[in-house]
Design a protein around this motif. Structure first.
Motif, PDB file in Angstrom:
ATOM      1  N   PRO A   1       0.844  -0.928  -0.117  1.00 25.76           N
ATOM      2  CA  PRO A   1      -0.003  -0.269  -0.399  1.00 25.76           C
ATOM      3  C   PRO A   1       0.902   1.665   0.316  1.00 25.76           C
ATOM      4  O   PRO A   1       0.294   2.578  -0.303  1.00 25.76           O
ATOM      5  CB  PRO A   1      -1.077   0.105   0.905  1.00 25.76           C
ATOM      6  N   VAL A   2       2.364   1.271   0.846  1.00 23.60           N
ATOM      7  CA  VAL A   2       2.863   2.466   0.856  1.00 23.60           C
ATOM      8  C   VAL A   2       3.891   2.566  -0.818  1.00 23.60           C
ATOM      9  O   VAL A   2       3.586   3.818  -1.949  1.00 23.60           O
ATOM     10  CB  VAL A   2       4.065   2.489   2.080  1.00 23.60           C
ATOM     11  N   LEU A   3       3.678   1.431  -1.809  1.00 24.31           N
ATOM     12  CA  LEU A   3       4.292   2.122  -2.495  1.00 24.31           C
ATOM     13  C   LEU A   3       3.230   2.144  -3.990  1.00 24.31           C
ATOM     14  O   LEU A   3       3.650   3.151  -4.127  1.00 24.31           O
ATOM     15  CB  LEU A   3       4.969   0.794  -3.419  1.00 24.31           C
ATOM     16  N   VAL A   4       2.124   1.643  -3.536  1.00 29.91           N
ATOM     17  CA  VAL A   4       1.049   2.395  -4.412  1.00 29.91           C
ATOM     18  C   VAL A   4       0.393   3.849  -4.187  1.00 29.91           C
ATOM     19  O   VAL A   4       0.470   5.055  -5.055  1.00 29.91           O
ATOM     20  CB  VAL A   4      -0.511   1.583  -4.276  1.00 29.91           C
ATOM     21  N   GLY A   5       0.156   3.645  -2.277  1.00 28.25           N
ATOM     22  CA  GLY A   5       0.382   5.309  -2.251  1.00 28.25           C
ATOM     23  C   GLY A   5       0.402   6.453  -2.449  1.00 28.25           C
ATOM     24  O   GLY A   5       0.777   7.835  -3.748  1.00 28.25           O
ATOM     25  N   THR A   6       2.110   6.509  -2.692  1.00 23.85           N
ATOM     26  CA  THR A   6       3.528   7.185  -3.252  1.00 23.85           C
ATOM     27  C   THR A   6       3.304   7.035  -4.472  1.00 23.85           C
ATOM     28  O   THR A   6       4.049   8.273  -5.422  1.00 23.85           O
ATOM     29  CB  THR A   6       4.494   6.360  -2.282  1.00 23.85           C
ATOM     30  N   SER A   7       2.779   6.389  -5.157  1.00 26.95           N
ATOM     31  CA  SER A   7       2.603   6.540  -6.828  1.00 26.95           C
ATOM     32  C   SER A   7       1.637   7.068  -6.811  1.00 26.95           C
ATOM     33  O   SER A   7       2.278   7.940  -8.084  1.00 26.95           O
ATOM     34  CB  SER A   7       3.256   5.101  -7.344  1.00 26.95           C
ATOM     35  N   LEU A   8       0.840   6.639  -6.319  1.00 22.81           N
ATOM     36  CA  LEU A   8      -0.475   7.728  -6.966  1.00 22.81           C
ATOM     37  C   LEU A   8       0.242   9.140  -6.892  1.00 22.81           C
ATOM     38  O   LEU A   8      -0.042  10.046  -7.523  1.00 22.81           O
ATOM     39  CB  LEU A   8      -1.240   7.605  -5.942  1.00 22.81           C
ATOM     40  N   ALA A   9       0.792   9.602  -6.084  1.00 24.03           N
ATOM     41  CA  ALA A   9       1.366  10.420  -5.403  1.00 24.03           C
ATOM     42  C   ALA A   9       2.442  11.512  -6.412  1.00 24.03           C
ATOM     43  O   ALA A   9       2.339  13.058  -7.022  1.00 24.03           O
ATOM     44  CB  ALA A   9       2.148  10.988  -4.227  1.00 24.03           C
ATOM     45  N   GLY A  10       2.932  10.757  -7.389  1.00 25.91           N
ATOM     46  CA  GLY A  10       3.972  10.356  -8.080  1.00 25.91           C
ATOM     47  C   GLY A  10       3.134  11.281  -9.849  1.00 25.91           C
ATOM     48  O   GLY A  10       3.596  11.480 -10.031  1.00 25.91           O
ATOM     49  N   THR A  11       2.563  10.457  -9.630  1.00 19.98           N
ATOM     50  CA  THR A  11       1.034  11.334 -11.026  1.00 19.98           C
ATOM     51  C   THR A  11       0.860  12.896 -10.883  1.00 19.98           C
ATOM     52  O   THR A  11       0.178  13.571 -11.990  1.00 19.98           O
ATOM     53  CB  THR A  11      -0.204  10.445 -11.510  1.00 19.98           C
ATOM     54  N   GLU A  12       0.857  13.167  -9.796  1.00 21.08           N
ATOM     55  CA  GLU A  12       1.300  14.333  -9.802  1.00 21.08           C
ATOM     56  C   GLU A  12       2.331  15.562  -9.309  1.00 21.08           C
ATOM     57  O   GLU A  12       1.871  16.267  -8.570  1.00 21.08           O
ATOM     58  CB  GLU A  12      -0.406  15.316  -8.606  1.00 21.08           C
ATOM     59  N   GLY A  13       2.917  14.684  -9.455  1.00 17.50           N
ATOM     60  CA  GLY A  13       4.121  15.750  -9.874  1.00 17.50           C
ATOM     61  C   GLY A  13       4.831  15.788  -8.232  1.00 17.50           C
ATOM     62  O   GLY A  13       5.739  16.939  -8.010  1.00 17.50           O
ATOM     63  N   THR A  14       4.627  14.814  -7.248  1.00 22.46           N
ATOM     64  CA  THR A  14       4.865  14.911  -5.745  1.00 22.46           C
ATOM     65  C   THR A  14       5.859  13.643  -5.725  1.00 22.46           C
ATOM     66  O   THR A  14       5.123  12.749  -5.455  1.00 22.46           O
ATOM     67  CB  THR A  14       4.023  15.262  -4.889  1.00 22.46           C
ATOM     68  N   PHE A  15       7.327  14.016  -5.367  1.00 20.68           N
ATOM     69  CA  PHE A  15       8.270  12.585  -4.275  1.00 20.68           C
ATOM     70  C   PHE A  15       8.633  13.516  -3.558  1.00 20.68           C
ATOM     71  O   PHE A  15       9.713  13.968  -4.017  1.00 20.68           O
ATOM     72  CB  PHE A  15       8.239  11.753  -5.462  1.00 20.68           C
ATOM     73  N   LYS A  16       8.463  13.155  -2.413  1.00 19.69           N
ATOM     74  CA  LYS A  16       9.266  13.703  -1.255  1.00 19.69           C
ATOM     75  C   LYS A  16       9.966  12.566  -0.493  1.00 19.69           C
ATOM     76  O   LYS A  16       9.019  11.607   0.735  1.00 19.69           O
ATOM     77  CB  LYS A  16       8.562  14.437  -0.143  1.00 19.69           C
ATOM     78  N   PRO A  17      11.035  11.693  -0.954  1.00 14.92           N
ATOM     79  CA  PRO A  17      11.691  10.662  -0.525  1.00 14.92           C
ATOM     80  C   PRO A  17      11.950  10.608   1.405  1.00 14.92           C
ATOM     81  O   PRO A  17      11.479   8.814   1.501  1.00 14.92           O
ATOM     82  CB  PRO A  17      13.115  10.512  -1.080  1.00 14.92           C
ATOM     83  N   LEU A  18      11.845  11.223   2.342  1.00 15.42           N
ATOM     84  CA  LEU A  18      12.345  10.674   3.006  1.00 15.42           C
ATOM     85  C   LEU A  18      11.102  10.671   3.805  1.00 15.42           C
ATOM     86  O   LEU A  18      10.748   9.736   4.926  1.00 15.42           O
ATOM     87  CB  LEU A  18      12.315  11.882   4.255  1.00 15.42           C
ATOM     88  N   ARG A  19       9.362  11.161   3.438  1.00 11.94           N
ATOM     89  CA  ARG A  19       8.288  11.173   3.898  1.00 11.94           C
ATOM     90  C   ARG A  19       8.254   9.518   3.779  1.00 11.94           C
ATOM     91  O   ARG A  19       6.917   8.675   4.373  1.00 11.94           O
ATOM     92  CB  ARG A  19       7.388  11.744   2.947  1.00 11.94           C
TER      93      ARG A  19
END
Length: 315
Positions: free
Chosen positions: A43-61
């Protein structure tokens, strides 16, 4: 989560048979139940990847969300090991992997300490996330830890009342996917909600296999899991229903939310479902169902990687 667990070799996940036969590291690896950990990572992979579709990826989070999810799962597994031993649910004739508390491989007090250490790591990650994404994360983390402890612990464990699948669906589907998305963007949306349904169904299927395997020993111990309540055939039907529901949710989510279609790459994992599904349908022995449990975890892991990869492509 063999005809008996005692017959397996100490080099498989499932079976040290004497305290001096394996190293302490090996014992704690067995106790952490690594076959269940895809339910925490996916679920963390999917949720984070979804954020990436909106141009956001914060690695430490992302890293802290992953640490929190994995260590909540490990803490839950250790709490389950401890509590089931106290209640006499992990009998010597169980078909699943050896449990370190009931087998005497690790003292109950040490398992309990390890449980709270695992939850402590998760809390540490959660505190950081709360400072950057809001204190609602603390509420989510506390609820997740309570759900883990009360699964088989406390005066009225919900896992003994047939509600385990409901909580797995909620916390390893809806809460974890949407939570991982939220810590990146600090908002919620319908697209992650839809995909969280698919992830939740596959995570729940892992527990269903576990409970099908243990149906006879759980019934004798008074552990009224959903598999015990439905019976073996009913639980098998639930397993297949969850696999089908995951596929339907995956297909409908982009259609109903005008989202990207690349996540449908997750459908390519369908062949991985064949072997565990066949074992669930036709077998009752421990080795086959232990393999089905591992196969269901691998299915969820591959599904999350392909869905997440599709989302990265879409981004």
């Amino acid at each position: 989560m063999t005809p008996t667990a005692r017959s397996e070799s100490p080099t498989s996940e499932s079976s040290p048979s004497a305290r001096d036969a394996v190293s302490p590291l090996r014992l704690w690896l067995v106790a952490s139940r690594p076959r269940t950990l895809p339910a925490a990572v996916a679920p963390v992979l999917v949720g984070t990847s979804l954020a990436g579709t909106e141009g956001t990826f914060k690695p430490l989070r992302f890293v802290c969300a992953l640490i929190g999810s994995v260590f909540i799962q490990i803490g839950t597994n250790l709490a389950n090991d401890y509590s089931d031993a106290q209640r006499g649910a992990d009998a010597a004739d169980r078909l699943g992997p050896v449990r370190v508390t009931s087998s005497g491989l690790v003292a109950p007090r040490r398992v309990l300490i390890a449980t709270w250490l695992a939850f402590g790591v998760a809390v540490g990650a959660g505190i950081y996330l709360a400072t950057v994404a809001g204190w609602v994360i603390i509420a989510v983390g506390v609820a997740s830890i309570l759900a883990g402890v009360l699964y088989t612990g406390g005066p009225r464990p919900y896992g003994y009342a047939g509600l385990g699948e409901v909580f797995v669906f909620l916390f390893f589907g809806l809460v974890a996917v949407n939570g991982a998305y939220y810590v990146q963007l600090e908002k919620l949306d319908w697209l992650p909600f839809g995909l969280s349904l698919a992830v939740g169904c596959l995570a729940t299927a892992i527990l269903v296999v576990n409970n099908i395997r243990d149906i006879d020993t759980d019934r004798r111990a008074g552990k009224r899991t959903l598999a015990v309540r439905l019976g073996r055939d009913g639980a098998r039907g639930l397993y297949f229903g969850l696999l089908a529901a995951a596929a339907v949710a995956l297909v409908l989510t982009p259609a109903l939310n005008d989202g990207p279609w690349w996540p449908l790459l997750g459908l390519a994992t369908a062949p991985l479902a064949v072997r565990p599904a066949h074992a669930v349908l036709t077998r009752t022995d421990g080795p086959s169902l232990n393999a089905a449990l591992a196969g269901s975890g691998a299915l969820l892991g591959a599904f999350s990687l392909l869905v997440g990869g599709g989302l990265v492509i879409a981004a």
